[in-house]
Design an enzyme around this catalytic site. Sequence first.
Site, PDB file in Angstrom:
ATOM      1  CE1 TYR A 144      88.101  71.464  25.487  1.00 46.91           C
ATOM      2  CE2 TYR A 144      87.508  73.580  26.467  1.00 46.91           C
ATOM      3  CZ  TYR A 144      87.804  72.225  26.602  1.00 46.91           C
ATOM      4  OH  TYR A 144      87.800  71.651  27.855  1.00 46.91           O
ATOM      5  N   GLY A 147      82.305  73.447  20.274  1.00 41.60           N
ATOM      6  CA  GLY A 147      82.153  71.984  20.261  1.00 41.60           C
ATOM      7  C   GLY A 147      81.509  71.516  21.553  1.00 41.60           C
ATOM      8  CG  ASN A 173      91.025  76.942  34.591  1.00 36.67           C
ATOM      9  OD1 ASN A 173      89.938  77.487  34.387  1.00 36.67           O
ATOM     10  ND2 ASN A 173      92.078  77.121  33.811  1.00 36.67           N
ATOM     11  CB  VAL A 187      98.721  74.382  37.032  1.00 37.41           C
ATOM     12  CG1 VAL A 187      99.351  73.651  38.201  1.00 37.41           C
ATOM     13  CG2 VAL A 187      97.610  75.314  37.526  1.00 37.41           C
ATOM     14  CB  SER A 188     101.478  71.459  33.545  1.00 36.94           C
ATOM     15  OG  SER A 188     100.642  71.996  32.557  1.00 36.94           O
ATOM     16  N   GLY A 206      99.297  89.342  33.276  1.00 41.28           N
ATOM     17  CA  GLY A 206      99.160  88.415  34.416  1.00 41.28           C
ATOM     18  C   GLY A 206      98.036  88.768  35.364  1.00 41.28           C
ATOM     19  CB  THR A 209      91.111  85.924  37.840  1.00 39.24           C
ATOM     20  OG1 THR A 209      89.816  85.972  37.228  1.00 39.24           O
ATOM     21  CG2 THR A 209      91.525  87.294  38.322  1.00 39.24           C
ATOM     22  NE  ARG A 210      91.608  80.963  32.589  1.00 37.75           N
ATOM     23  CZ  ARG A 210      91.627  82.136  31.951  1.00 37.75           C
ATOM     24  NH1 ARG A 210      91.363  83.261  32.594  1.00 37.75           N
ATOM     25  NH2 ARG A 210      91.892  82.179  30.651  1.00 37.75           N
ATOM     26  N   PRO A 273      90.089  84.415  28.128  1.00 39.61           N
ATOM     27  CG  PRO A 273      88.553  82.721  28.624  1.00 39.61           C
ATOM     28  CD  PRO A 273      89.904  82.956  28.008  1.00 39.61           C
TER      29      PRO A 273
END
Length: 316
Positions: A144, A147, A173, A187-188, A206, A209-210, A273
């Site tokens: 990904y 690409g 995101n 999230v989903s 956990g 971060t995002r 990441p």
Amino acid sequence: MKRILVTGGSGFLGSHLCERLLKEGNEVLCVDNLFTGRKSNIHHLLDNNNFEFLRHDITWPLYVEVDEVYNLACPASPVHYQFDPVQTTKTSVLGAINMLGLAKRLKIRILQASTSEVYGDPEVHPQPESYKGSVSTTGIRACYDEGKRCAETLFFDFHRQHGIEIKVMRIFNTYGPRMHPQDGRVVSNFIVQALKGEDITIYGNGQQTRSFCYVDDNIEGMYRLMNSRPDFTGPVNIGNPVEFTMLELAELIIEITGSSSKLIFLPLPQDDPMQRKPVIDLAKKELDWEPKVDLRTGLISTIAYFDNLLQSDHKV
Ligand code: NAD
Ligand code: UDP
Ligand code: UDP
């Protein structure tokens, strides 16, 4: 009225974009191979005379007559893009070549949905567009990341070599209604788990971060970028610069849903990441754009969407 091609138009972001372009009075040709997209995402548009759906894989040439191209086709969730990694690279690279070939033949503007993944597991934080990235060429995310990096290169080479007007958008995101319930993205996953009272799966400790952007903000940024001054190519970051740990996200979703779900800790996937947050100064300056929807507000409408889906016959 323009005739606009949206590749990946029946996916999460693509379906919202098709809606927006129709609302602006355009004709939309939605091209999708339905790998991760769903007919149900565009079902409500099929009666609109200005909307057309074509099932097609963009790794193959496509000869149609349009005025603009938004190139969104590519699975975005790690679970899906790692399912057939060779096809993922083909979609980004051969897909970009075909869509750029089409833009060159028709002399039209083309926008590429690139990604914050071009920064890899970043050593610079937050990430400005000038950061060149830290990406593994051999890991499980490379199909990904590399690409998408190669697609950016192709966009800039077609621009320099053939004078095509390009717009490169680095999406961070993004979440919202019409994400696939089994998409595998955080999230989903957390929302579906919370609504079903199942364990919430935190990968690693956990603390990674995002920065989460609501879909409406993303689509506004994408539309403004496509309609920006002709010589503005990007790349430009489009994302919400408010950063959360995955633990904070899980706790917020538990609080809003009132769920009794417990947190469980699973191994962190390879090359995941540790941090990600956009610098959006360029988008502010060039597009007069910044996100308006905070995470709590965006989660409330996303949770309502998934709640509805779970109540319906849809198997989740
Ligand atoms: P999605 O998986 O919901 O949508 C992708 C769409 O592309 C699907 O409808 C899929 O069927 C279609 N597709 C895949 N391969 C194809 C091919 N070879 N030919 C034709 N259609 C094909 O994902 P999304 O979140 O809507 O992402 C849309 C675009 O935005 C992608 O290019 C993705 O890389 C990029 N992006 C999204 C995010 C995000 O957080 N949502 C972040 C960064 C980049
Ligand atoms: N292409 C396409 N649709 C078009 C024009 C081109 O799918 O309307 C494809 C074409 O098949 C080619 C690719 O885009 O494989 C790149 O086009 P380009 O003109 O650069 O290719 P060339 O023919 O010069 O190799
Ligand atoms: N993640 C998680 N639990 C899940 C799904 C994902 O803790 O059920 C983590 C994942 O390891 C990553 C973050 O959430 O650190 C975002 O993952 P996602 O797949 O949504 O997107 P990406 O890693 O591509 O940003």
